[in-house]
Scaffold this active site. Structure first.
Site, mmCIF file in Angstrom:
data_model
loop_
_atom_site.group_PDB
_atom_site.id
_atom_site.type_symbol
_atom_site.label_atom_id
_atom_site.label_comp_id
_atom_site.label_asym_id
_atom_site.label_seq_id
_atom_site.Cartn_x
_atom_site.Cartn_y
_atom_site.Cartn_z
ATOM 1 N N CYS A 26 0.838 -1.197 0.000
ATOM 2 C CA CYS A 26 0.000 0.000 0.000
ATOM 3 C C CYS A 26 0.871 1.245 0.000
ATOM 4 O O CYS A 26 2.077 1.188 0.258
ATOM 5 C CB CYS A 26 -0.928 0.016 1.214
ATOM 6 S SG CYS A 26 -0.045 0.098 2.789
ATOM 7 N N CYS A 29 2.534 1.902 3.190
ATOM 8 C CA CYS A 29 3.691 1.020 3.373
ATOM 9 C C CYS A 29 4.928 1.637 2.730
ATOM 10 O O CYS A 29 6.018 1.625 3.300
ATOM 11 C CB CYS A 29 3.438 -0.349 2.743
ATOM 12 S SG CYS A 29 2.116 -1.298 3.493
ATOM 13 N N CYS A 370 -7.915 7.024 10.641
ATOM 14 C CA CYS A 370 -6.880 6.290 9.898
ATOM 15 C C CYS A 370 -6.809 6.815 8.464
ATOM 16 O O CYS A 370 -7.824 6.843 7.764
ATOM 17 C CB CYS A 370 -7.194 4.796 9.871
ATOM 18 S SG CYS A 370 -6.839 3.952 11.423
ATOM 19 N N ASP A 414 6.345 17.566 -34.227
ATOM 20 C CA ASP A 414 7.353 17.615 -35.272
ATOM 21 C C ASP A 414 6.725 16.961 -36.507
ATOM 22 O O ASP A 414 5.756 16.211 -36.394
ATOM 23 C CB ASP A 414 8.594 16.836 -34.819
ATOM 24 C CG ASP A 414 9.638 16.723 -35.916
ATOM 25 O OD1 ASP A 414 9.880 17.717 -36.597
ATOM 26 O OD2 ASP A 414 10.182 15.617 -36.095
ATOM 27 N N THR A 416 8.582 15.349 -39.630
ATOM 28 C CA THR A 416 9.230 14.157 -40.179
ATOM 29 C C THR A 416 9.363 13.061 -39.129
ATOM 30 O O THR A 416 9.939 13.265 -38.063
ATOM 31 C CB THR A 416 10.625 14.522 -40.726
ATOM 32 O OG1 THR A 416 10.482 15.567 -41.675
ATOM 33 C CG2 THR A 416 11.264 13.316 -41.388
ATOM 34 N N ASP A 610 10.876 13.075 -32.184
ATOM 35 C CA ASP A 610 11.671 11.850 -32.156
ATOM 36 C C ASP A 610 12.673 11.837 -31.019
ATOM 37 O O ASP A 610 13.403 10.872 -30.839
ATOM 38 C CB ASP A 610 12.386 11.624 -33.491
ATOM 39 C CG ASP A 610 13.358 12.753 -33.833
ATOM 40 O OD1 ASP A 610 13.640 13.579 -32.950
ATOM 41 O OD2 ASP A 610 13.826 12.793 -34.984
#
Length: 717
Positions: A26, A29, A370, A414, A416, A610
């Site tokens: 969790c 944790c 809690c 972009d 190309t 790219d």
């Protein structure tokens, strides 16, 4: 003489330790482990991952030994398993289908449940003794929680969730509510078990990637085929992949042709046909052809291993909402303890109220407070979204990028290789200055032979297809955003943009008119020149098949799509207009950076490219998205990556991010709303202890179940 100050070693010189931490199921944790380990002397760079249940840190073993570190983790209730360093073996153990009964939490639920049932039966048969049965059920169930709470307190975490439940259960015994104490412990244990099961489902999709790469490979040694461990493969070795088998390593096909199922890696639902020179991924399933593959990456560095590693690291880039809740929870839990103590003691002390009543309400408030559901609300949704995206080839590096994607207003592309196929072809060769077509093409190919740019490859491929002898080049030099130059056959030649050539005075008026005519057809023109233009080469790159749909989906999401390209206005328009998007042309890398910053004034901007030529713009954008099939840049440079070649993945990323952000808001509303309701009912005396813990467990269950809905996210077909 003064003694020189001792030079302390840099944290980087300490070895990196990696652990698989069983039971870290969790978000609380993860917080507890990180904070506790960080407080140990000699630890630094501590990072833990809820998704992969791993802990990474650097450790000065002169101050804290590995054995002491592992013992502290066990004291906190976790089971550490040492993982070898990255590069030596698979990062994660293969996921196991262990029954919940076999785990420690499952056994605790069974034992405490059996004792609770026995006490209830005893209350029917012999009521005076039932209190001892309930007390036994409470003490047995609370003992592991008390032990873990004490260990956390020793490491500087006195206000853990285990502390709250332990105080409430023991308080119930002290005020004579043993039955309710037993129910509280049992329900909390059930809630922890369900949370662990749900967490396992959320991480299974990512962890299952580790099992995709086959354990063995067929290594080619001369004419022999030898079966070896896939982890032993080295770059440059050749392996045979038989029909129906999984590819054992990332590599390039040397012989054979087949259709490969890349869906485990890229999310492609349709097998992809590949032949000599094509890249293949470890874990892909070969179709009907026999392939010979040259290994290009070792097992520890293949695409699947990189994805796992990046998903693991993604949690260090927490969403702003997650960071806010983390900070809030550090103050919230001590505040809950203080308020509960005040509710339990002040009315009797100041107003003479009944001690039993207000002690009971204080204990109930302790359980209501809690923070399990609140702390879990963000990471559960983020983990589920990351897992769902990974299955579809959408890799996002953490909650911060995911949350930013949800707020994007403009997507800049972009051209190309992003909006276009990235495989331009030479369509026209126009010789000048008394040269012929073949000589122009041959010399241009010589200049471009050292470049990996798509236009350069197109020129070289065209020369090769015509059987021309490409001359060698020397002293190659890139002209950023303009072209390249090199020495070919004793002369300095340039292959550059028409704008650059015109600025140098290399183009005659007739040549400029020729350039304009070619560009009017939507073609990209480059100029071969020495001290004058020797020829023109026209190339064209077609838009991807799904580019129009991608832009339409972005518009439907209320987003603006803009194309940024270094090409001329006519070529840019020839691509952008049919797609229905804006275009800004003639941009150098620095210009793209400026445009992105201008667009950011109107809201968040995602840049899609790219990851190499567009690095400045990708870095400047709120979210950089890299296109490509798992390249180094795609996986390591950008904030997100599309592991397939579909531009529609950009819209899918944003749809996923918005779904995740909506899920987070719902989770936070569930967690805080339920607590607000039960806070009022507790103060009014209408909430019992078992109902208080059931409310907390119920909120956790609601948040978890809601987050798990994201695992079924498929996006639009």
């Amino acid at each position: 003489m003064a003694r020189p100050a001792e030079t302390l070693p840099s944290p980087a010189v300490f070895p990196e330790l990696r652990y698989h931490v069983g039971g870290m199921d969790c978000a609380s944790c993860v917080q507890k482990v990180e904070r506790a380990v960080s407080r140990l002397p000699g630890t630094c760079d501590v990072q833990s991952s809820f998704t992969t249940q791993t802990l990474r840190l650097r450790l000065d073993e002169r101050q804290t030994s590995r054995a002491a570190l592992e013992e502290q983790l066990r004291a906190l209730g976790y089971v550490p398993h040492r993982l070898v360093a990255r590069g030596e073996a698979t990062e994660l153990p293969a996921p196991t289908q262990q029954s919940w009964v076999a785990g420690e939490q499952g056994r605790l639920v069974l034992v405490s449940g059996a004792l609770l049932a026995a006490a209830w039966l005893l209350s029917l048969a012999w009521p005076p003794l039932s209190v001892w049965g309930y007390a036994a059920a409470t003490l047995v169930g609370v003992w592991p929680l008390a032990r873990q709470a004490a260990a956390a307190a020793r490491l500087g975490e006195p206000f853990s969730i285990n502390t709250l439940v332990t105080l409430a259960a023991l308080g119930a015994l002290l005020i004579g509510q043993a039955a309710e104490g037993a129910v509280v412990v049992f329900l909390f244990s059930v809630g922890e078990l369900l949370e662990g099961v749900a967490a396992g489902r959320a991480r299974a999709g990512v962890q299952a990637l580790a099992a995709l790469t086959p354990r063995t490979a067929l290594l080619l040694r001369g004419t022999q085929v030898v079966e070896v461990s896939a982890e032993s493969l080295r770059v440059g070795q050749r392996v045979q992949v038989r029909p129906g088998a999984r590819v054992p390593a990332d590599g390039i096909i040397e012989t054979g042709f087949s259709a490969l199922d890349d869906s485990p890696v890229t999310g492609e639902s349709v097998p992809v046909e590949k032949g000599v020179g094509d890249w293949v991924y470890a874990g892909s399933v070969n179709g009907s052809g026999l392939l010979t593959v040259r290994v290009e990456r070792a097992a520890s560095d293949n695409t699947i291993a990189r994805i796992i590693h990046l998903v693991e690291e993604a949690e260090s880039h927490k969403a702003p909402t997650a960071r806010l809740i983390d900070r809030f929870s550090r103050v919230y839990t001590p505040l809950v303890v203080a308020v509960s103590a005040a509710v339990a003691t002040l009315p009797p002390l100041l107003a003479g109220a009944e001690w039993h009543t207000w002690l009971y309400r204080g204990l109930a408030l302790l359980l209501i407070g809690c923070p399990c559901a609140l702390v879990l609300s963000v990471p559960a949704a983020i983990t589920s979204a990351l897992a769902a995206g990974t299955r579809r080839g959408l890799l996002v590096k953490g909650g911060a990028a995911l949350e930013q994607l949800a707020g994007i207003r403009t997507v800049a592309f972009d051209k190309t290789g992003t909006l276009t196929v990235g495989q331009p072809v030479v369509t026209d060769v126009r010789p000048l200055a008394g040269r012929d077509e073949q000589e122009v093409l041959r010399l241009a190919a010589g200049v471009e032979s050292g470049s990996d740019h798509p236009l350069a490859r197109a020129v070289v491929d065209r020369a090769g297809a015509l059987g021309l002898s490409v001359p060698a080049s020397q002293d190659g030099q890139a002209l950023p955003g303009q072209g390249v130059s090199a020495q070919v056959e004793g002369q300095i030649l340039h292959v550059v943009s028409p704008r650059y050539a015109a600025a140098r005075g290399w183009l005659t008026p007739d040549a400029q008119a020729e350039v304009a005519a070619l560009e009017a057809q939507g073609k990209t023109v480059v100029v071969l020149a020495s001290d004058q233009a020797l020829g023109l080469l026209a190339l064209r790159d077609e838009a991807r098949a799904d580019a129009r749909e991608a832009v339409a989906r972005l518009r439907a999401l209320g987003l603006r799509a803009v194309m940024l390209t270094g090409d001329n206005v006519r070529t840019a328009s020839a691509i952008a207009e049919p797609l229905g998007m804006e275009a800004q042309a003639g941009l150098l890398p620095g210009d793209k950076l400026r445009v992105v910053r201008d667009l950011q004034r109107m809201g968040g901007v995602a840049m899609v490219g790219d990851g190499i030529n567009d690095a400045p713009a990708l870095a400047a954008a709120d979210v950089g998205i890299a296109m490509g099939g798992g390249t180094d840049v795609a996986l390591e440079t950008a904030d997100a990556a599309l592991l397939h070649a579909r531009v529609t993945g950009v819209a899918e990323l944003i749809e996923l991010a918005r779904a995740a952000l909506s899920n987070i808001r719902q989770n936070v509303a569930f967690a805080l709303g339920l607590k607000a309701v039960f806070l009022v009912t507790t103060l009014l005396g209408h909430t019992s202890l078992w109902l208080a813990i059931l409310a907390d467990t119920g909120a956790t269950a609601l948040v978890t179940a809601n987050a798990l809905r994201l695992l079924r996210w498929r996006g639009r077909p």
